[in-house]
Design an enzyme around this catalytic site. Sequence first.
Site, short mmCIF file in Angstrom:
data_model
loop_
_atom_site.label_atom_id
_atom_site.label_comp_id
_atom_site.label_asym_id
_atom_site.label_seq_id
_atom_site.Cartn_x
_atom_site.Cartn_y
_atom_site.Cartn_z
N GLU A 315 -36.41 25.13 -84.67
CA GLU A 315 -37.32 24.51 -85.64
C GLU A 315 -38.77 24.95 -85.43
O GLU A 315 -39.70 24.15 -85.46
CB GLU A 315 -37.20 22.98 -85.58
CG GLU A 315 -35.81 22.50 -85.90
CD GLU A 315 -35.66 20.98 -85.96
OE1 GLU A 315 -36.43 20.27 -85.31
OE2 GLU A 315 -34.76 20.53 -86.69
N ASP A 394 -26.80 16.73 -86.06
CA ASP A 394 -28.09 16.12 -85.70
C ASP A 394 -28.06 14.59 -85.75
O ASP A 394 -28.63 13.99 -86.67
CB ASP A 394 -29.17 16.65 -86.65
CG ASP A 394 -30.57 16.32 -86.16
OD1 ASP A 394 -30.68 15.73 -85.08
OD2 ASP A 394 -31.54 16.65 -86.86
N GLU A 422 -33.55 7.18 -85.80
CA GLU A 422 -33.98 8.06 -86.89
C GLU A 422 -33.03 8.01 -88.08
O GLU A 422 -33.48 7.88 -89.23
CB GLU A 422 -34.09 9.50 -86.37
CG GLU A 422 -34.44 10.49 -87.47
CD GLU A 422 -34.59 11.92 -86.97
OE1 GLU A 422 -34.40 12.17 -85.77
OE2 GLU A 422 -34.93 12.79 -87.80
O1 GCW Z 1 -33.37 14.98 -85.42
C1 GCW Z 1 -34.34 15.99 -85.51
C2 GCW Z 1 -35.64 15.33 -85.83
C3 GCW Z 1 -36.86 16.10 -85.36
C4 GCW Z 1 -36.66 16.47 -83.88
C5 GCW Z 1 -35.42 17.34 -83.77
C6 GCW Z 1 -35.08 17.71 -82.34
C7 GCW Z 1 -38.28 16.55 -82.14
O2 GCW Z 1 -35.70 15.14 -87.22
O3 GCW Z 1 -37.98 15.28 -85.56
O4 GCW Z 1 -37.78 17.09 -83.33
O5 GCW Z 1 -34.30 16.65 -84.27
O6 GCW Z 1 -34.17 17.11 -81.81
O7 GCW Z 1 -35.72 18.57 -81.76
#
Ligand code: GCW
Length: 714
Positions: A315, A394, A422
Amino acid sequence: MTSPAPAHAPATGTAPATATEAAQPPPHPAWLPPEAFRALGARRVLVHGDGTLVDTVHDEVARACARHGGRAERTTTTAAAAGPVDLVLALRDSGPLPEAVPPAATAAPAPDDGPLGEEGFLLTRVDDVTVLLADAPAGLLYGLFHLVRLGGAAFTGEQPARAHRPALCRRMLDHWDNVAVHPVMGQVERGYAGGSIFWRDGRPRGDRDRLRAYGRLLASTGVNAISVNNVNVGPTEALLLTDRLDDVAEIADLLRPYGVRVHLSVTFAAPVVLGGLSTADPLDDGVRDWWESTTRRVYARIPDFGGYVVKADSEGQPGPFSYGRDHADGANLLAAALAPHGGVVHWRAFVYDHRRDWRDRTTDRARAAYDHFAPLDGRFADNVVLQVKFGPVDFQPREPVSPVIAAMPATRLAVELQVTQEYTGQQWHACYLAPCWHEVLAFQLWGPGERSVADVLADVPGPGPRRGGDLVAVANVGDDPFWCGHPLAQANLYAFGRLAWDPRLDPTALLDEWIDLTFPAATVGDPALVRETLHAVLDDSWRTYERYTAPLGVGFMVNPAGHYGPGIDGYEYSRWGTYHFADRDGVGVDRTRATGTGMTGQYPPPWSQVYESLEQCPDELLLFFHHVPYSHVLHSGSTVIQHIYDTHFAGVAEVEAMRERWARLAGVIDPAVHERVTERLAEQLRCATEWRDQVNTYFFRKSGVPDARGRRIH
Ligand code: GCW
């Protein structure tokens, strides 16, 4: 996933803000109110031994005894022995045991005699004296909190010696806290409990009492490590490694008395952004030297520093790919710098292409971690811990277990969970996650009767090399008066620590532990009603959340702006690689080898077959692995479309019932807790209703199939 949301995201995608006041009263005691120490504090207690953690144990005992009428004494290697006692907490190697320890308590070996290790303890009760022995100070600390959990039961009858040791060596919370406020993500990325307990507006927050209280809460659950900054490392956060190391050292000093070691998230580009080098290439000698000398300075300042956490090539974070190197090269570079000092690097496996073309159905984000890392098995240094999210995508409310875990027998692993909610209601929804984590930990990676995820982490013998590993979770606390925004989300933090200590613990029993500590019988109007209500609200709340959100494991129907509330097509035509492929005929992602992305082939048998087969695939994961027509009949006997309607109506009805149950606690528990939860349940009901109506309407419009029960769909 880094959301592309603007700072002021639309209200539909962002949970309501949590108010944080400037001057704050002491936070809620969570599961350690003074009353929870009554049984212990009413006794004559002797603490025997030296060291910082033994001092902590003695302080706890002394405070409890002062409050509840008992008597606390301390003997050390040199000090004289004490008079008669009800409880002894003693380090076995701190010279001769005090006379107060009945000889029988030490004579009989524990049934599973073996070293207690750095953190274990032995508990027995002989001749009306409860005796807790340990070989290292941390064992006494964990033993103390075990006694607190037992309450009066620690002081009745004779009890045979029983050894207690943690199943996993490292039990860790990762904080996604930013030092400087991030323009989109704020002070805490995916934080739903106010500001950070560590940082505020670019500086340390300076609330030492709050940090001590946090360390104490963590120690009482068994957590022994934290990282203090976000894995997305910005320019200010990068400096924690060098110029601002004192800020980290201060946190380490405050948490040390609770046995919690501090780790730091670092940027892979540190040699460039901090060291002024022209490269961060892991095979470059200058880069290697830079990491070695920088790490040496860290240990000179913080001798018990835990190590680094790294999100690389993920990312937008920098990583070894920029230099044509792989992730073993990258991780081993940092591991080499840490090894002489006993540190570890947690290297995250969350590596995937976040710039996909949604039109391309041949690639699959769920495959990515395995494709990147499985070929590297055996190449990681001993002090690399590969940190794998529990599922392949995720932190969705329902995912299969990541195929990486079974694929890397020669690599030390950490499984990463998300305590911060989240994707599970952002601490506005009551969602007790221990049942989900328990399923993950109990999943038998090579089929029924074979080793589970917990066994692999605990290094239980099996075929192939043994490596062991950690359980890690993203923390859910902030400077909110209730720590977690939602008072009931405290149960998730508690349960995480306890499951990391012993993954076999039952989520319902853990909730009882948490209830007993947080709502001691003497402090509430009707203890039976409190227990019954909390179970009614929380036991099944994760499944309730699943029912009113994305169906059958398909995931990611959240609003992209903030991952709160429904956004069914929110990610459908995006670059993030999380699609459901719903059309007029059907829904789901074909990950089979026969006709799809082939991801089912990343699992060992029998799961590779079970997931491949439409007949055998468990209902709850059907749409994760298969694209099926709406008329497909589930094992439950329902069609997919009818299942969607039924679960969404049921989910909202369950939230209504939760609300009604909770209302009965008015006047029975602390009014502040009652009011906060009441407020949150009202929002949960609003949001669940929105989910229900949007999901049902969406699938009704796509499929044209009416609800067999004729309920209102818009
Ligand atoms: O779940 C996602 C989140 C991001 C996060 C990423 C990760 C810290 O939306 O905000 O970044 O995973 O785990 O690196």
